[in-house]
Design a protein around this motif. Structure first.
Motif, PDB file in Angstrom:
ATOM      1  N   PRO A  70     -28.838  50.748 -26.164  1.00 24.32           N
ATOM      2  CA  PRO A  70     -30.109  50.431 -26.840  1.00 24.32           C
ATOM      3  C   PRO A  70     -31.238  51.354 -26.425  1.00 24.32           C
ATOM      4  O   PRO A  70     -32.191  51.552 -27.180  1.00 24.32           O
ATOM      5  CB  PRO A  70     -30.381  48.992 -26.409  1.00 24.32           C
ATOM      6  CG  PRO A  70     -29.048  48.443 -26.014  1.00 24.32           C
ATOM      7  CD  PRO A  70     -28.292  49.591 -25.446  1.00 24.32           C
ATOM      8  N   THR A  71     -31.176  51.922 -25.221  1.00 20.62           N
ATOM      9  CA  THR A  71     -32.219  52.840 -24.769  1.00 20.62           C
ATOM     10  C   THR A  71     -31.670  54.245 -24.675  1.00 20.62           C
ATOM     11  O   THR A  71     -30.478  54.455 -24.475  1.00 20.62           O
ATOM     12  CB  THR A  71     -32.749  52.409 -23.384  1.00 20.62           C
ATOM     13  OG1 THR A  71     -31.655  52.339 -22.460  1.00 20.62           O
ATOM     14  CG2 THR A  71     -33.419  51.050 -23.473  1.00 20.62           C
ATOM     15  N   ALA A  72     -32.529  55.234 -24.825  1.00 25.08           N
ATOM     16  CA  ALA A  72     -32.115  56.627 -24.794  1.00 25.08           C
ATOM     17  C   ALA A  72     -31.667  57.017 -23.392  1.00 25.08           C
ATOM     18  O   ALA A  72     -32.096  56.443 -22.397  1.00 25.08           O
ATOM     19  CB  ALA A  72     -33.265  57.519 -25.250  1.00 25.08           C
ATOM     20  N   ALA A  73     -30.780  58.018 -23.318  1.00 20.38           N
ATOM     21  CA  ALA A  73     -30.286  58.471 -22.026  1.00 20.38           C
ATOM     22  C   ALA A  73     -31.284  59.398 -21.348  1.00 20.38           C
ATOM     23  O   ALA A  73     -31.269  59.535 -20.128  1.00 20.38           O
ATOM     24  CB  ALA A  73     -28.946  59.177 -22.200  1.00 20.38           C
ATOM     25  N   TRP A  74     -32.130  60.066 -22.130  1.00 19.48           N
ATOM     26  CA  TRP A  74     -33.116  60.989 -21.556  1.00 19.48           C
ATOM     27  C   TRP A  74     -34.446  60.828 -22.272  1.00 19.48           C
ATOM     28  O   TRP A  74     -34.474  60.869 -23.506  1.00 19.48           O
ATOM     29  CB  TRP A  74     -32.617  62.435 -21.690  1.00 19.48           C
ATOM     30  CG  TRP A  74     -33.452  63.400 -20.921  1.00 19.48           C
ATOM     31  CD1 TRP A  74     -34.535  64.093 -21.377  1.00 19.48           C
ATOM     32  CD2 TRP A  74     -33.285  63.753 -19.550  1.00 19.48           C
ATOM     33  NE1 TRP A  74     -35.048  64.859 -20.381  1.00 19.48           N
ATOM     34  CE2 TRP A  74     -34.306  64.683 -19.245  1.00 19.48           C
ATOM     35  CE3 TRP A  74     -32.390  63.385 -18.558  1.00 19.48           C
ATOM     36  CZ2 TRP A  74     -34.440  65.244 -17.986  1.00 19.48           C
ATOM     37  CZ3 TRP A  74     -32.513  63.948 -17.311  1.00 19.48           C
ATOM     38  CH2 TRP A  74     -33.526  64.864 -17.027  1.00 19.48           C
ATOM     39  N   PRO A  75     -35.557  60.631 -21.558  1.00 20.82           N
ATOM     40  CA  PRO A  75     -35.676  60.485 -20.099  1.00 20.82           C
ATOM     41  C   PRO A  75     -34.899  59.268 -19.596  1.00 20.82           C
ATOM     42  O   PRO A  75     -34.815  58.255 -20.293  1.00 20.82           O
ATOM     43  CB  PRO A  75     -37.176  60.307 -19.876  1.00 20.82           C
ATOM     44  CG  PRO A  75     -37.823  60.816 -21.122  1.00 20.82           C
ATOM     45  CD  PRO A  75     -36.852  60.545 -22.225  1.00 20.82           C
ATOM     46  N   MET A  76     -34.356  59.382 -18.399  1.00 24.97           N
ATOM     47  CA  MET A  76     -33.466  58.361 -17.881  1.00 24.97           C
ATOM     48  C   MET A  76     -34.242  57.118 -17.453  1.00 24.97           C
ATOM     49  O   MET A  76     -35.237  57.205 -16.733  1.00 24.97           O
ATOM     50  CB  MET A  76     -32.658  58.919 -16.708  1.00 24.97           C
ATOM     51  CG  MET A  76     -31.778  60.100 -17.091  1.00 24.97           C
ATOM     52  SD  MET A  76     -30.633  60.566 -15.778  1.00 24.97           S
ATOM     53  CE  MET A  76     -29.549  59.134 -15.765  1.00 24.97           C
ATOM     54  N   VAL A  77     -33.754  55.957 -17.916  1.00 28.85           N
ATOM     55  CA  VAL A  77     -34.373  54.682 -17.553  1.00 28.85           C
ATOM     56  C   VAL A  77     -33.354  53.740 -16.917  1.00 28.85           C
ATOM     57  O   VAL A  77     -33.691  52.627 -16.549  1.00 28.85           O
ATOM     58  CB  VAL A  77     -35.004  54.010 -18.791  1.00 28.85           C
ATOM     59  CG1 VAL A  77     -36.153  54.842 -19.329  1.00 28.85           C
ATOM     60  CG2 VAL A  77     -33.957  53.771 -19.870  1.00 28.85           C
ATOM     61  N   ARG A  78     -32.117  54.191 -16.819  1.00 33.10           N
ATOM     62  CA  ARG A  78     -31.060  53.390 -16.214  1.00 33.10           C
ATOM     63  C   ARG A  78     -30.045  54.339 -15.583  1.00 33.10           C
ATOM     64  O   ARG A  78     -29.904  55.488 -16.006  1.00 33.10           O
ATOM     65  CB  ARG A  78     -30.358  52.534 -17.270  1.00 33.10           C
ATOM     66  CG  ARG A  78     -29.772  53.348 -18.400  1.00 33.10           C
ATOM     67  CD  ARG A  78     -29.147  52.488 -19.485  1.00 33.10           C
ATOM     68  NE  ARG A  78     -28.755  53.305 -20.619  1.00 33.10           N
ATOM     69  CZ  ARG A  78     -27.632  54.007 -20.679  1.00 33.10           C
ATOM     70  NH1 ARG A  78     -26.792  53.985 -19.667  1.00 33.10           N
ATOM     71  NH2 ARG A  78     -27.333  54.721 -21.742  1.00 33.10           N
ATOM     72  N   PRO A  79     -29.332  53.890 -14.574  1.00 31.83           N
ATOM     73  CA  PRO A  79     -28.325  54.748 -13.938  1.00 31.83           C
ATOM     74  C   PRO A  79     -27.165  55.053 -14.877  1.00 31.83           C
ATOM     75  O   PRO A  79     -26.727  54.192 -15.650  1.00 31.83           O
ATOM     76  CB  PRO A  79     -27.857  53.918 -12.737  1.00 31.83           C
ATOM     77  CG  PRO A  79     -28.926  52.900 -12.524  1.00 31.83           C
ATOM     78  CD  PRO A  79     -29.510  52.613 -13.876  1.00 31.83           C
ATOM     79  N   ILE A  80     -26.681  56.280 -14.843  1.00 30.00           N
ATOM     80  CA  ILE A  80     -25.483  56.694 -15.574  1.00 30.00           C
ATOM     81  C   ILE A  80     -24.526  57.331 -14.568  1.00 30.00           C
ATOM     82  O   ILE A  80     -24.837  58.391 -14.015  1.00 30.00           O
ATOM     83  CB  ILE A  80     -25.802  57.685 -16.704  1.00 30.00           C
ATOM     84  CG1 ILE A  80     -26.693  57.037 -17.756  1.00 30.00           C
ATOM     85  CG2 ILE A  80     -24.507  58.183 -17.360  1.00 30.00           C
ATOM     86  CD1 ILE A  80     -27.005  57.931 -18.940  1.00 30.00           C
ATOM     87  N   PRO A  81     -23.383  56.711 -14.287  1.00 30.78           N
ATOM     88  CA  PRO A  81     -22.434  57.292 -13.329  1.00 30.78           C
ATOM     89  C   PRO A  81     -21.922  58.638 -13.828  1.00 30.78           C
ATOM     90  O   PRO A  81     -21.628  58.800 -15.023  1.00 30.78           O
ATOM     91  CB  PRO A  81     -21.309  56.250 -13.269  1.00 30.78           C
ATOM     92  CG  PRO A  81     -21.916  54.990 -13.797  1.00 30.78           C
ATOM     93  CD  PRO A  81     -22.935  55.407 -14.804  1.00 30.78           C
ATOM     94  N   VAL A  82     -21.818  59.607 -12.922  1.00 33.87           N
ATOM     95  CA  VAL A  82     -21.360  60.954 -13.265  1.00 33.87           C
ATOM     96  C   VAL A  82     -20.180  61.306 -12.361  1.00 33.87           C
ATOM     97  O   VAL A  82     -20.289  61.265 -11.143  1.00 33.87           O
ATOM     98  CB  VAL A  82     -22.489  61.984 -13.091  1.00 33.87           C
ATOM     99  CG1 VAL A  82     -22.019  63.364 -13.536  1.00 33.87           C
ATOM    100  CG2 VAL A  82     -23.730  61.573 -13.884  1.00 33.87           C
ATOM    101  N   PHE A  83     -19.067  61.662 -12.985  1.00 33.49           N
ATOM    102  CA  PHE A  83     -17.860  62.056 -12.268  1.00 33.49           C
ATOM    103  C   PHE A  83     -17.686  63.564 -12.444  1.00 33.49           C
ATOM    104  O   PHE A  83     -17.507  64.039 -13.568  1.00 33.49           O
ATOM    105  CB  PHE A  83     -16.654  61.289 -12.812  1.00 33.49           C
ATOM    106  CG  PHE A  83     -16.800  59.793 -12.706  1.00 33.49           C
ATOM    107  CD1 PHE A  83     -16.255  59.096 -11.636  1.00 33.49           C
ATOM    108  CD2 PHE A  83     -17.499  59.068 -13.673  1.00 33.49           C
ATOM    109  CE1 PHE A  83     -16.396  57.719 -11.529  1.00 33.49           C
ATOM    110  CE2 PHE A  83     -17.651  57.701 -13.584  1.00 33.49           C
ATOM    111  CZ  PHE A  83     -17.094  57.016 -12.490  1.00 33.49           C
TER     112      PHE A  83
END
Length: 371
Positions: A83-96
């Motif tokens: 529901p919210t955009a990934a950038w600017p970041m407003v929530r954590p996104i795990p990165v592998f």
């Protein structure tokens, strides 16, 4: 396990600072090879493929960060399924993330802790918003990162998306010297090997499609040779290639004749003839081996960046739809992708283009509905 789909991609390579630029350059058979002197030799120059925008004296972890930051930023900027955009970041996104495979001659060259600290800073993001899981194992570590992303999504059903990526650089002077000592580099008149390269690529994976045409990524499969195939003159049976490919096809439940094949081979060439012959014999019931593609012929050997970059290249097939006279129906395009590295491991996986009949809502529409 529900297969994941690609929501966005990002890349930084010698022939493009965006995923679509890289794919267009490979499709047009454009290469970015140049020559680099080897320490202590006057008449030796290695064939390499480097990002010219990064200074030659920027090496080690600093160079990896300079490569990774724009690619990760591009992947985060793309459309999102949340529901919210990934950038600017407003929530954590795990990165592998996959990192280069350690070389015994260069112990301590890869400082994973510093990389994890500096990459969020390069994007001006708080570290808690980009929790990084790192895998130092070269090209096959990219498949380790992809498998870990699958496990994470299965264990955390509330997380809408994750990022899988990799970054590597084989053009550092110290690395070039080691490769030359091992007689791996492509140096005219002295050794014939792979073309050292560098780059970074990231793929944002979501649970549900965010476009009418979308790419599905199936879980990776792994196999292992009894001894490293790199630098070996022996006739190889292709046991690991056959095992990984068979498992990948089984996981995707797709016949071999419906696929194209894309791979990265540390030897600097497609899989050797004996291996291809044995794999084709194994796949004879499915009309033999799929048509072959070798992106390394234009990009060089990109190590840990290969897994996400191969996914980026397949995903950017959507650019073909922009041609006014040759429209392409993306549904049905599929690829069997495989990589090997310095070790004995081999990984393979399948990615396919799919189509949804119902139009997908745009990110702006989802945002309004969430509000």
């Amino acid at each position: 396990m529900t297969p994941l789909t690609i929501a966005a991609t990002g890349a930084c390579t010698p022939i493009g600072t965006r995923a679509w630029q890289t794919r267009s350059a490979v499709a047009s058979r454009f290469a970015a090879f140049t020559r680099q002197p080897i320490t202590g030799h006057i008449d030796h120059q290695a064939t390499v493929s480097r990002v010219q925008a990064i200074e030659a004296d920027c090496t080690g972890i600093d160079r990896l960060i300079r490569l990774a930051a724009p690619a990760l930023h591009e992947a985060l900027q793309g459309p999102t399924t949340a529901p919210t955009a990934a950038w600017p970041m407003v929530r954590p996104i795990p990165v592998f993330i996959a990192l280069p495979e350690p070389l015994p001659e260069l112990r301590g060259a890869i400082d994973a802790q510093r990389f994890a600290l500096e990459l969020p800073r390069a994007l001006d993001v708080a570290p808690e918003f980009l929790p990084l899981m790192l895998y130092t194992g070269g090209a096959v570590a990219g498949a380790d990162a992809l498998a870990a992303a699958y496990r994470f999504m299965q264990e955390h059903p509330s997380v809408p998306e994750v990022v899988c990526g990799g970054v590597d650089s084989g053009v550092d002077p110290a690395t070039i010297d080691v490769f030359h000592q091992r007689r791996w580099l492509r140096v005219k008149g002295h050794t014939e090997g792979f073309i050292a390269s560098e780059g970074a690529a990231f793929v944002r994976l979501a649970r549900k499609p965010c476009a009418a045409n979308y790419v599905t990524v199936f879980p990776p499969a792994f196999a292992q040779e009894p001894a490293s195939r790199v630098g070996s003159e022996a006739i190889l049976e292709g046991t690991a290639l056959i095992g990984a490919a068979a498992q990948a096809l089984k996981a995707a439940d797709i016949p071999a004749q419906a696929l194209q094949s894309y791979w990265s081979d540390m030897d600097g060439s497609p899989w050797r003839g004996s291996e291809l012959m044995n794999l084709s014999a194994h796949l004879a019931a499915q009309n033999g081996h799929p048509a072959m593609h070798d992106p390394a012929a234009f990009l060089g050997e990109m190590g840990a960046a290969w897994v996400p970059l191969l996914l980026c290249l397949l995903h950017e097939m959507r650019q073909d739809l922009h041609h006014p006279h040759r429209p392409v129906a993306l549904s049905g395009h599929a690829g069997l992708q495989s990589v090997t590295g310095l070790s004995t491991r081999v990984a393979a996986w399948v990615a396919t283009w799919n189509h949804t009949r119902a139009p997908m809502p745009s990110p702006s529409t989802r945002n309004r509905e969430a509000a």
